[in-house]
Design an enzyme around this catalytic site. Structure first.
Site, PDB file in Angstrom:
ATOM      1  N   ARG A  32     -24.989  43.339  66.425  1.00 48.45           N
ATOM      2  CA  ARG A  32     -25.276  43.894  65.111  1.00 48.45           C
ATOM      3  C   ARG A  32     -26.120  45.163  65.163  1.00 48.45           C
ATOM      4  O   ARG A  32     -25.701  46.198  64.686  1.00 48.45           O
ATOM      5  CB  ARG A  32     -25.975  42.848  64.221  1.00 48.45           C
ATOM      6  CG  ARG A  32     -26.048  43.314  62.773  1.00 48.45           C
ATOM      7  CD  ARG A  32     -26.872  42.401  61.895  1.00 48.45           C
ATOM      8  NE  ARG A  32     -26.381  41.034  61.909  1.00 48.45           N
ATOM      9  CZ  ARG A  32     -26.995  40.040  61.269  1.00 48.45           C
ATOM     10  NH1 ARG A  32     -28.109  40.280  60.595  1.00 48.45           N
ATOM     11  NH2 ARG A  32     -26.517  38.816  61.301  1.00 48.45           N
ATOM     12  N   HIS A  78     -14.602  42.279  60.595  1.00 44.27           N
ATOM     13  CA  HIS A  78     -16.048  42.221  60.332  1.00 44.27           C
ATOM     14  C   HIS A  78     -16.351  41.179  59.262  1.00 44.27           C
ATOM     15  O   HIS A  78     -16.370  41.487  58.077  1.00 44.27           O
ATOM     16  CB  HIS A  78     -16.538  43.609  59.894  1.00 44.27           C
ATOM     17  CG  HIS A  78     -18.018  43.793  60.002  1.00 44.27           C
ATOM     18  ND1 HIS A  78     -18.685  43.848  61.196  1.00 44.27           N
ATOM     19  CD2 HIS A  78     -18.974  43.929  59.043  1.00 44.27           C
ATOM     20  CE1 HIS A  78     -19.982  44.020  60.984  1.00 44.27           C
ATOM     21  NE2 HIS A  78     -20.188  44.071  59.670  1.00 44.27           N
ATOM     22  N   TYR A 122     -14.036  53.926  43.574  1.00 39.96           N
ATOM     23  CA  TYR A 122     -13.900  55.296  43.069  1.00 39.96           C
ATOM     24  C   TYR A 122     -13.750  56.332  44.171  1.00 39.96           C
ATOM     25  O   TYR A 122     -13.305  57.435  43.917  1.00 39.96           O
ATOM     26  CB  TYR A 122     -15.119  55.679  42.223  1.00 39.96           C
ATOM     27  CG  TYR A 122     -15.328  54.795  41.029  1.00 39.96           C
ATOM     28  CD1 TYR A 122     -14.363  54.713  40.014  1.00 39.96           C
ATOM     29  CD2 TYR A 122     -16.488  54.030  40.891  1.00 39.96           C
ATOM     30  CE1 TYR A 122     -14.559  53.896  38.910  1.00 39.96           C
ATOM     31  CE2 TYR A 122     -16.692  53.208  39.791  1.00 39.96           C
ATOM     32  CZ  TYR A 122     -15.713  53.146  38.805  1.00 39.96           C
ATOM     33  OH  TYR A 122     -15.902  52.331  37.731  1.00 39.96           O
TER      34      TYR A 122
END
Length: 876
Positions: A32, A78, A122
């Site tokens: 990580r 993931h 968006y």
């Protein structure tokens, strides 16, 4: 109670917590928070890039909705929250976060003010061109793959990157029990350093640092001091101080501090808000208004100052209390073979080169395998379709076979083919059986054999593999390399940025009100004696030029004030301005007290040269005739707020300071035309805090106007100039050597016509003279136009002044004889020394009379001089 058939296993909670927490911490460390040393990527970044690679959103394809990319990465590789993937992708697209962004975002991806990006539904994204180099040759078995979280797909364990990503983009992450914070660097510099390492594996870190000078942050700014950089490169840990890039301007009639670049990872809006709070709380006084004038052209924050504020003082407070100065703590920790390790600069480069070497071996093996497979098939083609007879035989076998398997076996038996070759022949299109196609097959086979030979040579030849690494890196540098953005202020460190700044000769001018500027010497016009001058500088009302200094960009300027303090500036730090520009207020450049004035300067070479500073001395003179000599070493450690250079008594002030080498002779001149000459050794060296000793004994009402230091008695002559335009050159030998502290002898016969003495200068025929009038007119002439004459005379008229005007300053420049009469001449000066005196007046340009009139006046003066010389007398 437990149910029937259940088994309970008692476990010690301490052991369970221990093993679970260790498992968790290892998971955070390895998969990580820490990057892999080879490709510089954490798993989430690697998965974002690989997900986009799988979707085919390359830099030459159209953008894809971010939500689609995030969904793909989440579903395939993931198994965490969608924000973790989107936030990572957003950062990869921000040019102020990554030095070389890897994702090309379209839409609102946040801002330096900490504004959040638009939601992923968006925005759109695709890979940047540079990411092609990170993903290149992923399909050539160059890296190991592993199963994804549900074993349904494969993902790469590392990228085969051609970009030294860990170096150029840096990273930061907090794991369990450890953290990493690596600075970004310039790609061109990093590649140069890697190539230097490949050429010499034993290279030292100091030698690598000649190529990769310091970190290079995406937001620019200035690295203040070099020690932290050196520590970071040598040990993998270091604290780098970052400052904003600042300049001074005038805004609405006020002084303003303008910031154009801020330190890395500083939130601009928060910084401005915090500064406004400090101003409100009066922790930072002197700021009138703060404006953020940033736009799409770039960043610009304006701190407008109150009228009585000293910009340099305010700037230092901003550095101290706000994020205009921050520090970046380097902690180079990355995963090496799956284990966290602290790395210095050479380690990072070594592991990257090892990775590239492995990628090239694996790529070559893959290409060799494919080439051999193709060569094998081509050999089968050539066996079967080499002659018309064999081709007919093959066609007959195929036609008469009941099944494809029979046909394959028939071909294998007849032509001694392998199964792969037989299948390839069965798959051939009929068009390939023409004669022309057969030639193509032969040519292809020859090419493939050459390629196989070449690939085998690469695998057998290690130096060649390293050369390939270098060639590919230099190609990357050619494509994506750029200029460094972060400047380095070595602040008196050992290295310097002088290589970047041309060592030109410049003229520094300082006005009475304290405006300073640096101008190229070629801007001044060269004229004959008595010519009309050109406007030297525009100054404010009641202001006039007081000092002219010639120097080269790489030298230091020491400024001495009338209160006896000393300040430093590098010449290139002085702002440039045209000949007619007013210049910049000196308070903006050095922290001089508001009621103090600069009275002398010294131009010195490098103050870090221990031998130079020990053999040179500073000799100072005050208006009342006190002289003091101190080793230059006492002034060799620049301080922002200056230091005490000489203790000044009441009703006295520092007038001049000169650099000496120990073997010179000192001459001091006074307003009433007296001058004393004595050897430098008569003045013993004292410490910086001392007052000094008597240099010349003054009569009532007299005062010192200047001091010169003569090093070559035979070559140099003494030039003195009076305020009404009279001057003369006299041999140094005409002034006999006396003891320090005497009254001196007559140097210029002072009359009402000549006016008081205003300047003394040591000159040679090669020097030029620059004269500045109180009206601001500058004239330059050759020193050889002023003849050497007797000591006790009133001299000749060196400049024809209009009524009421007086000479304000004289200065010496070495002339370039070949271009003396040309305008805009470039005048080279190796060892120029300028000095001048106070002046008053307006900025009018005088119209000087013609040459004929000047000659007539001179003839009369020459006759008068001869008469004075005949009955002249010395005074001791």
């Amino acid at each position: 109670m437990h149910k029937e058939g259940e088994r309970l296993i008692p476990i010690n909670i301490v052991d369970e917590m221990k093993s679970s927490y260790i498992d968790y911490s290892m998971s955070v460390i390895v998969s990580r928070a820490l990057p892999d040393v080879r490709d510089g990527l954490k798993p989430v970044h690697r998965r974002v890039l690989y997900g986009m690679y799988g979707l085919g959103v390359f830099s030459n394809r159209k953008y894809l909705k971010s939500a689609r990319i995030v969904g793909d990465v989440l579903g395939k590789y993931h198994p965490h929250g969608d924000s973790s993937v989107y936030d990572a992708m957003v950062r990869m697209a921000q040019p102020w976060s990554l030095r070389y962004p890897q994702v090309d975002g379209q839409g609102n991806f946040g801002s330096m003010d900490g504004d959040p990006p638009a939601a992923m539904r968006y925005t759109e994204a695709r890979l940047k061109k540079i990411s092609d180099e990170i993903l290149s040759e992923l399909d050539k078995e160059t890296v190991d793959f592993q199963n994804n979280f549900d074993d349904s797909l494969q993902e790469p364990t590392v990228m085969p990157t051609k970009i030294p990503n860990l170096l150029v983009n840096g990273t930061s992450g907090i794991a369990v029990g450890m953290a990493t914070n690596m600075a970004p660097h310039n790609l061109s510099e990093a590649i140069d350093a890697i190539c230097a390492y490949i050429d010499d594996k034993e290279i030292s870190i100091d030698d690598l640092m000649k190529h990769i000078i310091a970190p290079d942050f995406p937001t620019g700014g200035i690295i203040y001091g070099y020690d932290g950089v050196r520590d970071a490169f040598h040990t993998g840990r270091g604290r780098i101080v970052l400052r904003a890039k600042v300049n001074f301007e005038e805004s609405h009639g006020r002084n303003a501090i303008v910031v154009t670049e801020i330190p890395y990872q500083v939130n601009k809006a928060e910084m401005i808000a915090r500064t406004a709070e400090l101003v409100k709380e009066e922790k930072i006084p002197g700021i009138h208004e703060i404006r953020d004038e940033s736009d799409r052209k770039g960043l610009r924050i304006v701190y407008e100052l109150k009228n009585d504020a000293i910009p340099n003082v305010i700037l230092n407070m901003l550095y101290k209390y706000t994020s205009l100065q921050t520090s970046f703590s380097v902690n180079n920790i990355a995963l090496v073979k799956g284990k966290p390790k602290q790395l210095n600069l050479k380690d990072i480069i070594r592991y990257f080169v090892e990775h590239r070497h492995e990628v090239i071996i694996r790529r070559t093996e893959y290409e060799l395998k494919k080439a051999r497979e193709r060569a094998h098939i081509l050999e089968g083609f050539m066996k079967v379709i080499a002659t018309q007879e064999s081709l007919d035989k093959a066609i007959a076998i195929i036609r008469h076979s009941a099944t494809p398997q029979d046909a394959k076996e028939g071909l294998i038996t007849e032509f001694e083919l392998s199964e792969i070759q037989a299948q390839a022949i069965l798959d051939l299109r009929l068009a390939r059986l023409t004669g022309m196609e057969l030639d193509k097959i032969r040519a292809e086979y020859e090419d493939i054999m050459r390629l196989i030979h070449d690939l085998e040579d690469i695998l057998a030849n290690e130096p060649r593999r390293y050369q390939i690494i270098k060639d590919e890196l230099l190609e990357v540098k050619e494509k994506y390399g750029d200029e460094r953005r972060t400047e380095i202020d070595y602040s008196g460190g050992e290295m310097s940025i002088e290589d970047i700044i041309p060592n030109e000769t410049v003229v520094l001018t300082i006005s009475h009100a304290g405006y300073i500027k640096r101008t190229s010497l070629s801007e001044y016009k060269v004229q004959s004696r008595g010519g009309v001058g050109n406007k030297a500088a525009s100054t404010r009302d009641e202001d006039f030029l007081e000092y002219i200094v010639s120097a080269t960009n790489h030298q230091y300027m020491l400024f001495f004030t009338e209160k006896g303090r000393c300040y430093w500036l590098r010449v290139f730090e002085i702002p440039e301005g045209s000949r007619t520009a007013k210049g910049r207020a000196i308070q903006n450049l050095i922290n001089i007290e508001p009621d103090d004035k600069i009275k002398a300067y010294i131009r010195t070479n490098d103050l870090k040269d221990a031998e130079y500073v020990k053999q040179m001395s500073v000799v100072m003179i005050t208006r009342n005739g006190t002289i003091k000599k101190t080793s230059l070493e006492a002034y060799s450690r620049p301080r922002v707020n200056g230091i005490n250079a000489i203790e000044i008594r009441e009703n006295d002030q520092l007038l001049g300071a000169r650099l000496t080498d120990g073997d010179s002779q000192i001459m001091i001149a006074t307003k009433n035309g007296k001058c004393i000459r004595f050897p430098e050794e008569k003045v013993r060296e004292v410490g910086r805090g001392s007052i000094g000793v008597r240099g010349i004994t003054l009569e009532d009402g007299d005062e010192v106007v200047g001091m010169i230091v003569v090093t070559d008695v035979d070559k140099e002559s003494v030039l003195v100039v009076s305020e009404k335009g009279y001057g003369k050159r006299t041999a140094v030998e005409d002034y006999r050597i006396t003891n320090r502290g005497g009254k001196g002898v007559i140097t210029l016969n002072i009359t009402e016509k000549t006016g008081n003495l205003i300047a003394i200068q040591n000159v040679t025929d090669e020097d030029g003279l620059m004269i500045i009038n109180k009206s601001g007119v500058a004239i330059r002439m050759g020193m050889d136009e002023i003849r050497v004459m007797g000591r006790n005379t009133q001299g000749v008229r060196v400049i024809n002044l209009k009524k009421g005007d007086e000479i304000a300053a004289i200065a010496k420049v070495e002339m370039d004889k070949e271009v003396e009469e040309e305008e805009n001449t470039s005048v080279d000066s190796d060892n120029p020394e300028f000095k001048s005196a106070p002046q008053t007046g307006d900025n009018a340009v005088s119209n000087i009379g013609n040459e004929q009139e000047l000659r007539k006046i001179e003839d009369e003066e020459a006759e008068e001089n001869r008469r004075i010389e005949d009955d002249g007398s010395d005074e001791e």
